[in-house]
Design an enzyme around this catalytic site. Structure first.
Site, PDB file in Angstrom:
ATOM      1  N   CYS A  53       0.744  -1.105  -0.091  1.00  0.00           N
ATOM      2  CA  CYS A  53      -0.086   0.000   0.267  1.00  0.00           C
ATOM      3  C   CYS A  53       0.834   1.421   0.283  1.00  0.00           C
ATOM      4  O   CYS A  53       2.098   1.216   0.243  1.00  0.00           O
ATOM      5  CB  CYS A  53      -1.026   0.018   1.138  1.00  0.00           C
ATOM      6  SG  CYS A  53      -0.054   0.182   2.776  1.00  0.00           S
ATOM      7  N   CYS A  56       3.232   1.543   3.148  1.00  0.00           N
ATOM      8  CA  CYS A  56       4.290   0.842   3.051  1.00  0.00           C
ATOM      9  C   CYS A  56       5.410   1.813   2.150  1.00  0.00           C
ATOM     10  O   CYS A  56       6.473   1.949   2.601  1.00  0.00           O
ATOM     11  CB  CYS A  56       4.091  -0.564   2.475  1.00  0.00           C
ATOM     12  SG  CYS A  56       3.082  -1.683   3.294  1.00  0.00           S
ATOM     13  N   ASP A 458       2.129  27.551 -25.724  1.00  0.00           N
ATOM     14  CA  ASP A 458       3.323  28.062 -26.512  1.00  0.00           C
ATOM     15  C   ASP A 458       2.996  28.111 -27.972  1.00  0.00           C
ATOM     16  O   ASP A 458       1.877  27.397 -28.210  1.00  0.00           O
ATOM     17  CB  ASP A 458       4.646  27.119 -26.480  1.00  0.00           C
ATOM     18  CG  ASP A 458       5.682  27.518 -27.358  1.00  0.00           C
ATOM     19  OD1 ASP A 458       6.158  28.485 -27.466  1.00  0.00           O
ATOM     20  OD2 ASP A 458       6.201  26.434 -28.068  1.00  0.00           O
ATOM     21  N   ASP A 639       6.562  22.910 -25.879  1.00  0.00           N
ATOM     22  CA  ASP A 639       7.582  21.794 -26.321  1.00  0.00           C
ATOM     23  C   ASP A 639       8.624  21.812 -26.405  1.00  0.00           C
ATOM     24  O   ASP A 639       9.682  21.075 -26.767  1.00  0.00           O
ATOM     25  CB  ASP A 639       6.685  21.419 -27.754  1.00  0.00           C
ATOM     26  CG  ASP A 639       7.315  22.359 -29.070  1.00  0.00           C
ATOM     27  OD1 ASP A 639       7.118  23.577 -28.526  1.00  0.00           O
ATOM     28  OD2 ASP A 639       7.453  21.804 -30.085  1.00  0.00           O
ATOM     29  N   ASP A 643      10.834  26.402 -23.339  1.00  0.00           N
ATOM     30  CA  ASP A 643       9.820  26.229 -22.563  1.00  0.00           C
ATOM     31  C   ASP A 643       9.620  25.365 -21.300  1.00  0.00           C
ATOM     32  O   ASP A 643       8.876  25.305 -20.247  1.00  0.00           O
ATOM     33  CB  ASP A 643       8.591  25.470 -23.276  1.00  0.00           C
ATOM     34  CG  ASP A 643       8.008  26.282 -24.515  1.00  0.00           C
ATOM     35  OD1 ASP A 643       7.752  27.560 -24.332  1.00  0.00           O
ATOM     36  OD2 ASP A 643       7.912  25.716 -25.598  1.00  0.00           O
TER      37      ASP A 643
END
Length: 758
Positions: A53, A56, A458, A639, A643
């Protein structure tokens, strides 16, 4: 369901244990498996099979990071993997493995194939346990119904004994996952959530055996078995969801294959494992084979299926020197490519890392669940103890009733609903996003995305195709050979467009020493003159008369210049995608490094709320921070290299798969399909996921507020407690699965905001 250690537990940070010959050999094996990161820093990956979990995961990261010499720790729940970076002169992988053992976990060197086999075995064991407990529950329940309907004492005792004969072996067999986990926790001197579960089941079983043998009227064999049955339903569902998430990662990782054919310098070919591929190697692919690493095409023409990268089924025809990503399928005959990266740095490897991070990431909601779980185990035991003592006092020493009340409290307070509230939603959301071609880094980014009210784009390569064409050339054409040579040295879309336009231009000089300044352009020195190619404002530092010139400009310190006017093609679905965002009441803006004229024309076409031109990387960051100070939550979509800072500054960020490496790493989400509809899709899915998380917490809190007082006051039997606890978990899971009911329907009404339909 959580199984975390007690928050007060901490590792011993020092120790000088003597090791025997076997341990020394094991230490050498671990060191041989270590991957060098940089000088003196290495990484080992461990499989921790009993990490169940988020609690843990949190406890492993928290305690291992305290070890002297440990630089970085990252645990992944789906892959059951713990990655540790350590300093060679300060610690060793053997000490790290021993520390994991001291925490109560079983750690071994990471192996995907071994993990898959072990997980399959674990899944089969869970199914067997579930089947046994389910079969026993049905039979015992039939006997219990008869007792509840009213039977004479002799028949009641007989039915209790028959129920015990069925229940004892069923409880001992089906409860093994919980008993083993609880025993490991206690042996490590810690508590986890399987301790009160095991205690409740075994106490109910023993009390029922006592009642049956002493002629008592009530026995709760049905409660013990049904509690296990419903707990196993939750654990099996969790295992299946983790396996599905891990399966997507394994399928991606397997796309490049285990090895490929490498062409040696003498022309001979050998088979090389994928992990041994190095940059610069020549790889030979047959038709139907996938590209193992990112490479450069050496054959004259080659056709590839790049649907995994682009989402488009149309084959791509690539010429010599074109770049091809790992995972693409060779549709031609014999094709040679030159490896540009190692396997671990290829496109597929990056996607795998993103998927792993999506599963391993923890949001603030999960951190709240961790803190609750850290105090939950001791609180449950104290509450059960107080219930026992209180009822002993209230009933004048009736230990029988007092113990049954304490058992009911232990059962009904099992925090399955709280433990599943967030992870189930995030796993389903990550899978849903993946189906739409969107890769999520972690759960916190999903939550931040749900808070977005402003989207900044952008321009080049994000709203436009990035494949600009030279429309007009003005100025000194004697500079064109130099422009052609400079542009070939840059990966910027504008530079590549100019290089393509000037391809084959005569008398191109050889230029080696070039500096690329992000957001500005290229600079070099040639024949004792400084040359700059890029934004007019930056180039104008050499010639102030160029400030008003539009397009890309090349100028030198002698006052000579030439400008290139570029035109761009808008992405085919950009207008519809942005209109969908506006219809959903998002503020839309554009921040670009391009000139005012180009940016203004595009902003008017897309009907943007605002735009900004001539921006450097720091200008984009400043704009995002200004929006944040105004109370806006900004999603940055970009991209390029320029940026990267803006992507990191945004409240959340997205980048296309075609973005540069730094851009993809800086973004929270990466969309692999060539469509901007990925953005409204991700925003809508994140909003739905956030709503489901809040609903899950609300359901879990309401359940505990009602169930705990009733159990403490003695109104709940162990059987009803088991049913109530299990039903709360099932309700949370079913509520989370509602995320899969939402489907995309873009074609019907592409310009309205009705994006997802329930």
């Amino acid at each position: 369901m959580t199984c975390c250690p007690d928050a007060s537990f901490s590792l011993p940070l020092t120790g000088h244990d003597t090791v025997n010959h076997h341990e020394r050999l094991h230490e050498e094996e671990l060191k041989n498996l270590a991957k060098p990161i940089k000088d003196g820093l290495y990484q080992n990956d461990f499989t921790v099979q009993d990490m169940h979990c988020a609690a843990c995961l949190s406890k492993i990261e928290k305690n291992i990071s305290k070890l002297h010499g440990v630089h970085y720790v990252r645990a992944n729940l789906s892959l059951k993997r713990v990655s540790v970076q350590w300093m060679a002169d300060l610690t060793s992988p053997g000490k790290i493995q021993k520390a994991l053992t001291q925490l109560g976990f079983t750690a071994m060197p990471f192996d995907v194939a071994h993990l898959s086999n072990e997980e399959d075995k674990h899944g089969k064991e869970l199914v067997k346990s579930l089947a046994v407990s389910g079969f026993a529950s049905m039979n015992i329940m039939l006997l219990s119904v008869s007792v509840w309907s009213g039977t004479d004492p002799t028949t009641t005792q007989l039915f209790h004994l028959i129920s015990g004969i069925i229940a004892v072996p069923a409880v001992l067999f089906a409860g093994r996952p919980f008993y083993i986990s609880a025993w490991r926790a206690l042996r490590a001197k810690r508590l986890n959530m399987d301790v009160p579960i095991s205690l409740a089941v075994l106490l109910a079983l023993m009390m029922s055996i006592f009642e049956s043998l002493t002629g008592g009227h009530e026995a709760y064999f049905d409660a013990s078995v049904m509690l296990l049955f419903f707990l196993l339903i939750g654990r099996t569902l969790d295992h299946m969801m983790r396996k599905r998430a891990r399966g997507a990662i394994e399928r991606l990782a397997s796309l490049t294959g285990k090895g490929t054919t490498v062409v040696l310098d003498n022309g001979q070919t050998i088979y090389q494992p994928a992990d041994a591929l190095e940059k610069g190697m020549t790889i030979r692919l047959l038709a139907g084979e996938r590209v193992p690493v990112d490479g450069e095409v050496l054959s004259s023409l080659a056709e590839f299926d790049r649907s995994m990268i682009t989402g488009e089924s149309t084959p791509t025809l690539l010429k010599k020197r074109a770049i091809i990503e790992a995972g693409a399928l060779n549709l031609t005959g014999l094709v040679d490519i030159k490896a540009l990266k190692k396997t671990e740095d290829s496109f597929v490897a990056e996607v795998v890392k993103l998927m792993e991070a999506a599963e391993g990431g923890r949001s603030r909601y999960i951190r709240v669940a961790d803190r609750m779980a850290a105090i939950y185990a001791p609180s449950v035991h104290l509450l059960a103890l107080f219930a026992f003592i209180g009822w002993m006092f209230w009933t004048g020493g009736n230990w029988h009733l007092s113990l049954y009340t304490a058992i009911s409290v232990l059962i009904i307070t099992c925090p399955c609903a709280l433990g599943l509230a967030v992870p189930v939603v995030h796993v389903i959301a990550a899978t849903r996003l993946f189906k739409e071609g969107i890769l999520m880094k972690d759960g916190s980014s999903l939550e931040r995305l749900s808070e977005i009210d402003t989207v900044l784009f952008d321009k080049t390569g994000t709203l436009t195709t990035g494949h600009a064409q030279v429309d007009r050339i003005e100025g000194n054409e004697n500079l064109l050979p130099i422009a052609a040579s400079l542009c070939k040295l840059s990966k910027h879309p504008s530079a590549q467009s100019i290089a393509l336009h000037l391809k084959g231009y005569p008398n191109q000089p050889k230029i080696q020493d070039v500096q690329e300044i992000a957001g500005s352009g290229l600079e070099t020195t040639l024949d004792e003159s400084i040359y700059r190619l890029g934004r007019s404002e930056w180039v104008a530092e050499l010639n102030p008369n160029l400030k008003e010139v539009s397009g890309v400009v090349l100028a030198n310190s002698n006052g000579e210049s030439v400008s290139f006017n570029l035109t761009e093609e808008l992405l085919s679905d950009a207008k519809q995608a942005l209109f969908a965002l506006k219809d959903n009441r998002f503020n839309i803006g554009m921040v670009s490094g391009d000139n005012e004229g180009n940016v203004s024309r595009l902003a008017q076409l897309l009907k943007l709320d605002y735009f900004s031109a001539n921006n450097r990387p720091e200008d984009k960051v400043t704009m995002i921070l200004d929006h944040g100070r105004d109370g806006k939550k900004v999603l940055m979509v970009g991209d390029g290299l320029n940026d990267a800072a803006a992507l990191s500054a945004g409240h959340a960020s997205m980048a296309p798969a075609s973005a540069c490496d730094i851009g993809r790493l800086a973004a929270d989400f990466v969309f692999t399909r060539n469509t901007l509809f990925s953005i409204p899709s991700a925003l809508k899915i994140s909003t739905i996921a956030a709503r489901l998380v809040r609903q899950n917490f609300g359901l879990a809190i309401i359940y505990n507020c009602i169930a705990v007082p009733l159990a403490t006051l003695g109104y709940v039997t162990p059987l009803i407690a088991a049913l109530a606890m299990s039903c709360s978990s099932i309700v949370v899971i079913l509520n989370s699965l509602r995320l899969n009911l939402y489907t995309l329907d873009w074609k019907a009404q592409p310009d309205n905001g009705d994006i997802l339909h329930d």
